[in-house]
Design an enzyme around this catalytic site. Structure first.
Site, PDB file in Angstrom:
ATOM      1  N   CYS A 161      -4.056 -13.369  -4.362  1.00 43.70           N
ATOM      2  CA  CYS A 161      -4.344 -12.859  -3.019  1.00 43.70           C
ATOM      3  C   CYS A 161      -5.038 -11.523  -3.200  1.00 43.70           C
ATOM      4  O   CYS A 161      -4.695 -10.760  -4.099  1.00 43.70           O
ATOM      5  CB  CYS A 161      -3.075 -12.593  -2.228  1.00 43.70           C
ATOM      6  SG  CYS A 161      -1.980 -13.979  -2.040  1.00 43.70           S
ATOM      7  N   GLU A 210      -3.565  -9.168   8.278  1.00 45.11           N
ATOM      8  CA  GLU A 210      -4.644  -9.808   7.552  1.00 45.11           C
ATOM      9  C   GLU A 210      -5.196 -11.037   8.253  1.00 45.11           C
ATOM     10  O   GLU A 210      -4.450 -11.819   8.832  1.00 45.11           O
ATOM     11  CB  GLU A 210      -4.165 -10.172   6.145  1.00 45.11           C
ATOM     12  CG  GLU A 210      -3.608  -8.940   5.457  1.00 45.11           C
ATOM     13  CD  GLU A 210      -3.665  -8.986   3.961  1.00 45.11           C
ATOM     14  OE1 GLU A 210      -3.501 -10.065   3.385  1.00 45.11           O
ATOM     15  OE2 GLU A 210      -3.869  -7.916   3.372  1.00 45.11           O
TER      16      GLU A 210
END
Length: 176
Positions: A62, A110
């Site tokens: 990530c 996000e």
């Protein structure tokens, strides 16, 4: 090295220092990659000196695209940087948004481009020690169960993905 991520400020996408985006809880772009082999998912344990969620288990990788970088290019770059893995075909699995605390007064808000790649278990994986403490394979079934029973050893975003976006990520690949 200062990394600027694409973040929304006053309704406009603009480059913002990554740590500042997390301190302010700004909505910003990110990517998450899941690597699968058969019914198993590759996990990484985050290095102990990461600035948030150290020592917790997460998906293969990530991160945040840098300003001007595409999500796909970022996914390939970070697979290589974190796990030493190159040359895989990644399949986009959509975009999700989440907001969660990651400790140390930091917030991840996000907008995440999700990718899945198939990889043979024998494929060499060379974790970068400053990023990844270790890796392991778990069946998706065991991962979902363990993340519910032992949530404190998994990153908040991995738990969110498994709870809320399981089918979007894994449905067509691992039979849901």
């Amino acid at each position: 090295m200062t990394i600027h991520v694409p973040a929304w400020v006053d309704g406009r996408l603009t480059p913002v220092e990554k740590i500042e985006a997390h301190r302010r809880g700004l909505r910003h772009k990110a990517i998450s990659v899941f690597l699968v082999s058969g019914d198993a998912v590759l996990l990484q344990k985050r290095a102990a000196d990461k600035y948030h969620t150290p020592g917790l288990w997460a998906n293969a990788c990530c991160t945040h695209p840098t300003w001007g970088e595409t999500a796909m290019a970022c996914a390939h770059r970070r697979l290589h940087e974190e796990l030493g893995v190159s040359g895989l075909t990644l399949t986009p699995r959509g975009t999700v948004e989440y907001r969660t605390s990651v400790g140390n007064d930091l917030i991840e808000h996000e907008v995440v481009a999700l990718f899945v790649g198939e990889i043979p278990r024998a494929h060499p994986i060379r974790p970068e020690p400053s990023e990844v403490a270790e890796t392991r394979w778990m069946t998706l079934h065991d991962l979902v169960r363990d993340a519910r029973e032992n949530s404190d050893i998994y990153t908040p975003w991995l738990r969110i993905y498994l709870e809320k976006h399981h089918d979007a990520i894994f449905g067509a690949i691992l039979g849901g």
